[in-house]
Design an enzyme around this catalytic site. Structure first.
Site, short mmCIF file in Angstrom:
data_model
loop_
_atom_site.label_atom_id
_atom_site.label_comp_id
_atom_site.label_asym_id
_atom_site.label_seq_id
_atom_site.Cartn_x
_atom_site.Cartn_y
_atom_site.Cartn_z
N ASP A 244 0.60 -1.10 -0.28
CA ASP A 244 -0.22 0.21 -0.04
C ASP A 244 0.89 1.22 0.13
O ASP A 244 1.80 1.07 0.24
CB ASP A 244 -1.18 0.35 1.50
CG ASP A 244 -2.17 0.89 0.27
OD1 ASP A 244 -2.42 1.91 0.06
OD2 ASP A 244 -3.34 -0.22 1.13
N ALA A 292 -5.63 -2.44 -5.28
CA ALA A 292 -5.12 -0.78 -5.65
C ALA A 292 -6.08 -0.40 -6.00
O ALA A 292 -5.82 -0.73 -7.51
CB ALA A 292 -4.30 -0.03 -5.17
N TYR A 356 -13.92 6.48 -13.87
CA TYR A 356 -13.58 5.44 -13.15
C TYR A 356 -13.96 4.06 -13.71
O TYR A 356 -13.33 3.05 -14.04
CB TYR A 356 -13.62 5.66 -11.82
CG TYR A 356 -14.11 4.81 -10.74
CD1 TYR A 356 -13.14 3.92 -9.93
CD2 TYR A 356 -15.52 2.93 -10.70
CE1 TYR A 356 -13.31 2.83 -8.99
CE2 TYR A 356 -15.44 2.24 -10.19
CZ TYR A 356 -14.51 1.90 -9.16
OH TYR A 356 -14.87 1.30 -8.14
N1 LIG Z 1 -16.85 -0.47 -2.32
C1 LIG Z 1 -17.42 -1.02 -3.66
O1 LIG Z 1 -18.48 -0.96 -3.12
C2 LIG Z 1 -16.79 -1.53 -4.87
C3 LIG Z 1 -16.61 -1.15 -5.87
C4 LIG Z 1 -16.46 -1.76 -7.46
C5 LIG Z 1 -15.11 -2.00 -6.77
N2 LIG Z 1 -13.64 -1.99 -6.06
C6 LIG Z 1 -13.00 -2.03 -6.20
O2 LIG Z 1 -11.96 -2.45 -5.09
C7 LIG Z 1 -11.37 -1.99 -4.85
C8 LIG Z 1 -10.45 -2.66 -3.29
O3 LIG Z 1 -11.31 -0.91 -2.84
P1 LIG Z 1 -12.55 -0.41 -1.71
O4 LIG Z 1 -13.29 -0.17 -1.64
O5 LIG Z 1 -12.10 -1.43 -1.06
O6 LIG Z 1 -10.98 1.18 -1.62
P2 LIG Z 1 -10.63 1.32 -0.48
O7 LIG Z 1 -10.15 2.96 -0.97
O8 LIG Z 1 -10.92 1.28 0.67
O9 LIG Z 1 -8.80 0.76 -0.04
C9 LIG Z 1 -8.19 1.12 -1.24
C10 LIG Z 1 -6.59 0.62 -1.13
O10 LIG Z 1 -5.80 1.34 -1.91
C11 LIG Z 1 -5.06 1.67 -2.14
N3 LIG Z 1 -4.37 2.76 -2.99
C12 LIG Z 1 -4.56 3.99 -3.49
N4 LIG Z 1 -3.48 3.94 -4.18
C13 LIG Z 1 -2.52 3.69 -4.10
C14 LIG Z 1 -1.38 3.81 -5.34
N5 LIG Z 1 -1.45 4.87 -6.17
N6 LIG Z 1 0.12 3.14 -4.50
C15 LIG Z 1 -0.34 1.87 -3.34
N7 LIG Z 1 -1.88 1.58 -3.11
C16 LIG Z 1 -3.13 2.55 -2.92
C17 LIG Z 1 -4.58 3.05 -0.45
O11 LIG Z 1 -4.06 3.34 0.37
C18 LIG Z 1 -6.55 2.13 -0.06
O12 LIG Z 1 -5.32 0.94 1.29
C19 LIG Z 1 -10.23 -0.68 -5.80
O13 LIG Z 1 -10.38 -1.35 -6.61
C20 LIG Z 1 -12.05 -0.17 -6.08
O14 LIG Z 1 -11.99 0.47 -6.95
C21 LIG Z 1 -14.81 -1.22 -4.69
#
Ligand SMILES: NC(=O)c1ccc[n+]([C@@H]2O[C@H](COP(=O)([O-])OP(=O)(O)OC[C@H]3O[C@@H](n4cnc5c(N)ncnc54)[C@H](O)[C@@H]3O)[C@@H](O)[C@H]2O)c1
Length: 450
Positions: A244, A292, A356
């Site tokens: 991360d 991520a 996105y």
């Molecule tokens: N939560 C949802 O409903 C949902 C739905 C569809 C897709 N997603 C996808 O699932 C994945 C995780 O989502 P989440 O809800 O847990 O998000 P979140 O924001 O809680 O966690 C994302 C993590 O990625 C890390 N990150 C961001 N940029 C980074 C970088 N440049 N280098 C390294 N780490 C980095 C952040 O620090 C964070 O810990 C994402 O790709 C998101 O697009 C989530």
């Protein structure tokens, strides 16, 4: 974030009120608990064509209660509608249906079962991929399975799910791994999906620790879905490496300590990210999960170049560039697994998310395009497309939109990070090389993009 409406709808007063005014009545879904051994906790019913016998051959590893149903009885006790036990899981082999007339077998098989399903029952239909069939009528009958299964999935109640698996020639020996997933609570929040299985030379050795001996890198692992993926891969026996951004180092290190894992504090968009990453993985890896991701929502009219660039850089460019470097350097081993976290926004589109959705659709395209080439090294690449998942990301969505996101699915609720993590862990298994170039939705059969 908890979903209080589910609590209300499942209370005695709420249940009656919700039914009386016709509001959605989501049930609490059964989830996989660590330490559980049997995929199916109850009666499994098997019927249909020749693949049913193949399933029967390993069915005793899924559950102790196996029944058969249909005109061609199998070597298992017959299930009698109205008298047999409630069904926790059902497999129907429709692969031999080759003509419109034969499609009535679907109605004949499923209709008597529907009022005899247990809570959170999981149903699977087996078929043959239409594009591999030379007879147009047979291809049409097999394609008909898609409409049937997606519709029946929408009719199931009480947490029931249904998937269609198209089983390719030589893929029969990967059915056990697929059914261990799709008939168990590991797939609680997946429904109405169509998945293709192809032949695959690698197999899981120990079903209690299917990822034992495998090293897995998870990006964005400090919180949310990424943290859950790391926990689930570790539960399944993988040696996990968590990555991360440096700002998240405290959370990352705490999780790594809990899982006995290693952590890498690195921004995946840093100029030297590829060299740093490869240096930190001298013994290579078997699984890479590009989790991520960021959102920077604005309608296109108001989208700044910074918002656009940031999302495309983290969500799409970094997974592309890092995967290529891991492949070219041999850091990702042969028979490796690549899993890309996409989103149903990348399938359906979403207002305010042009950046996105473009990035997530790009990941689905990347999996599709790269799969044949990576297949030469036994490597699979797939996208997992979550719907509405209860995380910090979705907790920030305004109330009305959040409620709509939760309820607009066949299961009438949001998923939890574990639901996505279980799908990723399944795709990471040695036998899951049977699946490649595909997008697996974990969305409760969301109405968006369906
Ligand atoms: N939560 C949802 O409903 C949902 C739905 C569809 C897709 N997603 C996808 O699932 C994945 C995780 O989502 P989440 O809800 O847990 O998000 P979140 O924001 O809680 O966690 C994302 C993590 O990625 C890390 N990150 C961001 N940029 C980074 C970088 N440049 N280098 C390294 N780490 C980095 C952040 O620090 C964070 O810990 C994402 O790709 C998101 O697009 C989530």
């Amino acid at each position: 974030m908890s979903d209080r409406y589910i609590d209300f709808a499942n209370s005695s007063l709420g249940h009656r009120l919700v039914a009386a005014i016709g509001l959605p009545s989501p049930v609490r879904l059964e989830r996989w608990q660590a330490g559980r051994l049997r995929p199916v906790d109850g009666a499994l019913l098997i019927g249909g064509g020749p693949l049913a016998a193949k399933v029967l051959a390993f069915a005793n590893k899924l559950t102790e209660a196996i029944f058969s149903y249909g005109p061609e009885p199998l070597v298992a006790p017959a299930w009698i509608p109205g008298h047999g036990p409630k069904l926790k899981a059902v497999v129907f082999d429709a692969s031999a249906l080759a003509h419109t007339d034969q499609l009535k077998q679907l109605r004949e098989f499923f209709q008597p079962l529907l009022k005899n399903l247990d809570h959170s029952a999981h149903l699977v239909i087996l078929g043959r991929a239409p594009q591999n069939l030379s007879d147009p009528f047979a291809a049409s009958a097999q394609r008909a399975l898609e409409g049937f299964s997606r519709s029946l999935a929408k009719e199931l109640r009480n947490g029931g799910t249904l998937q269609l698996l198209y089983v390719g020639d030589g893929a029969e020996d990967q059915l056990e791994g697929a059914l261990r997933f799709f008939l168990s609570p590991k797939s609680a929040y997946i429904s109405g999906q169509v998945i293709r299985l192809e032949a695959c030379t690698t197999q899981v050795q120990d079903w209690t620790r299917p990822l034992a001996g495998h090293k897995a890198l998870v990006t964005g692992a400090a919180r949310g879905i990424g943290a859950s993926i790391a926990e689930t891969l570790a539960r399944d026996g993988a040696e996990v490496i968590l990555l991360d951004v440096p700002q998240a180092k405290a959370d990352l290190d705490a999780l790594a300590a809990r899982l006995g894992a290693r952590s890498i504090a690195l921004d995946i968009c840093a100029e030297d990210a590829t060299t740093q990453l490869i240096e930190q993985l001298p013994n290579g890896i078997d699984i890479v999960v590009h989790n991520a991701g960021i959102t920077r929502d604005k309608t296109l009219a108001n989208m700044t170049p910074q918002y656009w660039d940031a999302v495309l850089a983290v969500n799409l460019n970094a997974p592309q560039v890092l995967t290529k470097a891991l492949l070219d350097s041999g850091t990702l081993h042969d028979n490796g697994r690549v899993v890309l976290l996409a989103s149903i926004s990348g399938i359906a589109g979403n207002r305010g998310q042009t950046n996105y959705a473009a990035s997530k659709a790009g990941l689905i395209g990347l999996a599709q395009a790269w799969a044949p080439l990576l297949g030469e090294r036994g490597i699979s690449i797939n996208a997992v497309a979550p719907g509405f998942i209860e995380t910090q990301m979705t907790a920030h969505i305004p109330f009305a939109l959040r409620e709509a996101g939760r309820r607009m699915s066949s299961l009438g609720q949001g998923g939890i990070p574990q639901d996505v993590a279980e799908a990723v862990a399944w795709l990471g298994q040695p036998g899951s090389g049977a699946v490649s170039g595909q997008a697996l939705r974990v969305c409760g059969q969301s109405l968006l993009g369906a």
